[in-house]
Design an enzyme around this catalytic site. Structure first.
Site, PDB file in Angstrom:
ATOM      1  N   ASN A  66      56.442  60.641  84.609  1.00 31.27           N
ATOM      2  CA  ASN A  66      56.234  60.068  86.006  1.00 31.27           C
ATOM      3  C   ASN A  66      55.342  61.098  86.718  1.00 31.27           C
ATOM      4  OD1 ASN A  66      59.282  58.122  85.699  1.00 31.27           O
ATOM      5  ND2 ASN A  66      57.173  57.445  85.294  1.00 31.27           N
ATOM      6  N   ASP A 113      63.703  50.105  85.108  1.00 30.77           N
ATOM      7  CA  ASP A 113      62.485  49.872  85.229  1.00 30.77           C
ATOM      8  C   ASP A 113      62.242  48.366  85.946  1.00 30.77           C
ATOM      9  OD1 ASP A 113      59.753  50.262  84.970  1.00 30.77           O
ATOM     10  OD2 ASP A 113      59.604  49.356  82.897  1.00 30.77           O
TER      11      ASP A 113
HETATM   12  C1  IPE Z   1      60.657  54.875  82.612  1.00 33.46           C
HETATM   13  O1  IPE Z   1      59.839  54.060  83.310  1.00 33.46           O
HETATM   14  C2  IPE Z   1      60.930  55.952  83.518  1.00 33.46           C
HETATM   15  C3  IPE Z   1      61.933  55.671  84.396  1.00 33.46           C
HETATM   16  C4  IPE Z   1      62.766  54.623  84.466  1.00 33.46           C
HETATM   17  C5  IPE Z   1      62.247  56.733  85.470  1.00 33.46           C
HETATM   18  P1  IPE Z   1      58.339  53.918  83.208  1.00 33.46           P
HETATM   19  O2  IPE Z   1      57.667  52.785  84.038  1.00 33.46           O
HETATM   20  O3  IPE Z   1      57.980  55.170  83.931  1.00 33.46           O
HETATM   21  O4  IPE Z   1      57.843  53.620  81.697  1.00 33.46           O
HETATM   22  P2  IPE Z   1      56.387  53.198  81.095  1.00 33.46           P
HETATM   23  O5  IPE Z   1      55.618  54.157  81.604  1.00 33.46           O
HETATM   24  O6  IPE Z   1      56.235  51.966  81.535  1.00 33.46           O
HETATM   25  O7  IPE Z   1      56.749  53.500  79.773  1.00 33.46           O
HETATM   26  C1  IPE Z   2      61.224  52.367  87.584  1.00 31.15           C
HETATM   27  O1  IPE Z   2      60.252  51.486  88.126  1.00 31.15           O
HETATM   28  C2  IPE Z   2      61.308  53.666  88.415  1.00 31.15           C
HETATM   29  C3  IPE Z   2      60.576  54.908  87.903  1.00 31.15           C
HETATM   30  C4  IPE Z   2      59.925  54.863  86.975  1.00 31.15           C
HETATM   31  C5  IPE Z   2      60.765  55.910  89.206  1.00 31.15           C
HETATM   32  P1  IPE Z   2      58.482  51.358  88.170  1.00 31.15           P
HETATM   33  O2  IPE Z   2      58.042  52.267  89.264  1.00 31.15           O
HETATM   34  O3  IPE Z   2      58.287  51.969  86.756  1.00 31.15           O
HETATM   35  O4  IPE Z   2      58.193  49.935  88.371  1.00 31.15           O
HETATM   36  P2  IPE Z   2      57.161  49.266  87.512  1.00 31.15           P
HETATM   37  O5  IPE Z   2      57.305  49.254  85.961  1.00 31.15           O
HETATM   38  O6  IPE Z   2      55.887  49.832  88.022  1.00 31.15           O
HETATM   39  O7  IPE Z   2      57.321  47.637  87.995  1.00 31.15           O
HETATM   40 MG    MG Z   3      57.732  51.098  85.019  1.00 31.04          MG
END
Ligand code: IPE
Ligand code: IPE
Ligand code: MG
Length: 248
Positions: free
Chosen positions: A65, A17
């Protein structure tokens, strides 16, 4: 080279993340963060294999997602489709066997095709398993497991007996993760302290490690610090510390 620490987790699962925030903090589009994140993922698999980890799961796209802006979803899918084929030669060189976890049938056709090809091309590798979690959700996995178990019961002469024989150990055979080792260490980068629907069944007794680092910045030192931290934990599974020490 294996590191000289006593307890190497057999299965490490990572919630990668912070890609978006990493990009935004530098004035880049979010997709650039995902690109950098994908490059980091490749390195982390290497570090894990070097440390003696036998299986690493990377949460790349959750069932939730899909709710992101369509442009970002398309960008993530096309990143997978362009990057994965390029990674296959290095995976073969390094003994990385690809596996996937999640409802992959719902992914775009091109992504499914490159996944199938990479699975086939790397199936003989034995150094480390890389489990890409795509369109994965822990609740969805448990629901699928319940459906599988019910189907089995409905086929049996005594469905109630089959359902009554289910317990918290043997139910795992119906989950998508059935043929993977249980998660020992669950790492989340990016500063949030939550599971976000990742490996809900195995999270019951996985050790949790949270890092404030955005995923593209997660370094080898950070990864080794997580392994060192894990090595110092005492996994009790409900028993007392005295019992655990006596059993050693
Ligand atoms: C979790 O991250 C999913 C992945 C890393 C693929 P998110 O960024 O989607 O999680 P939330 O929405 O902050 O809980
Ligand atoms: C995790 O990084 C990757 C996926 C969920 C695909 P994020 O895209 O959630 O990054 P933040 O949380 O917005 O910084
Ligand atoms: Mg995220």
């Amino acid at each position: 080279m294996a590191r000289d620490i006593p307890h190497i987790p057999g299965h490490v699962a990572v919630i990668m993340d912070g890609n978006g925030r990493w990009a935004r903090s530098r004035g880049f589009p979010r997709l650039e963060g995902h690109r950098r994140g994908a490059a980091r993922a490749r390195e982390v698999v290497e570090w894990a294999a070097d440390a003696g980890v036998r299986c690493i799961s990377l949460f790349a796209f959750s069932t939730e997602n899909w709710a992101r802006p369509p442009r970002e979803v398309r960008g993530l899918m096309s990143l997978l489709a362009t990057m994965l084929p390029r990674e296959v030669p290095a995976m073969n060189e390094n003994g990385v066997r690809l596996r996937v976890l999640g409802a992959v049938e719902a992914l775009p056709e091109r992504a499914r095709r490159v996944l199938d090809e990479a699975l086939e091309a790397t199936r003989g590798n034995e150094r480390i398993d890389l489990v890409l979690c795509l369109n994965y959700g822990g609740r969805q996995e448990i629901l699928a497991g319940v459906r599988n178990a019910c189907r089995e019961a409905m086929r049996a002469d005594d469905p109630d007996a089959v359902l009554a024989a289910l317990d918290a150990v043997n139910f795992r055979q119906w989950l998508w993760c059935a043929d993977l080792p249980e998660v020992d260490l669950l790492i989340r980068t990016g500063g949030e302290r939550r599971i976000s629907n990742f490996y809900l069944w195995d999270a019951a007794y996985a050790e949790l490690f949270f890092s404030d680092r955005y995923w593209p910045d997660f370094s080898r030192e950070d990864f080794l610090a997580a392994l060192d931290d894990y090595a110092r934990r005492e996994r009790r599974f409900g028993r007392t510390s005295e019992q655990v020490r006596k059993a050693r």
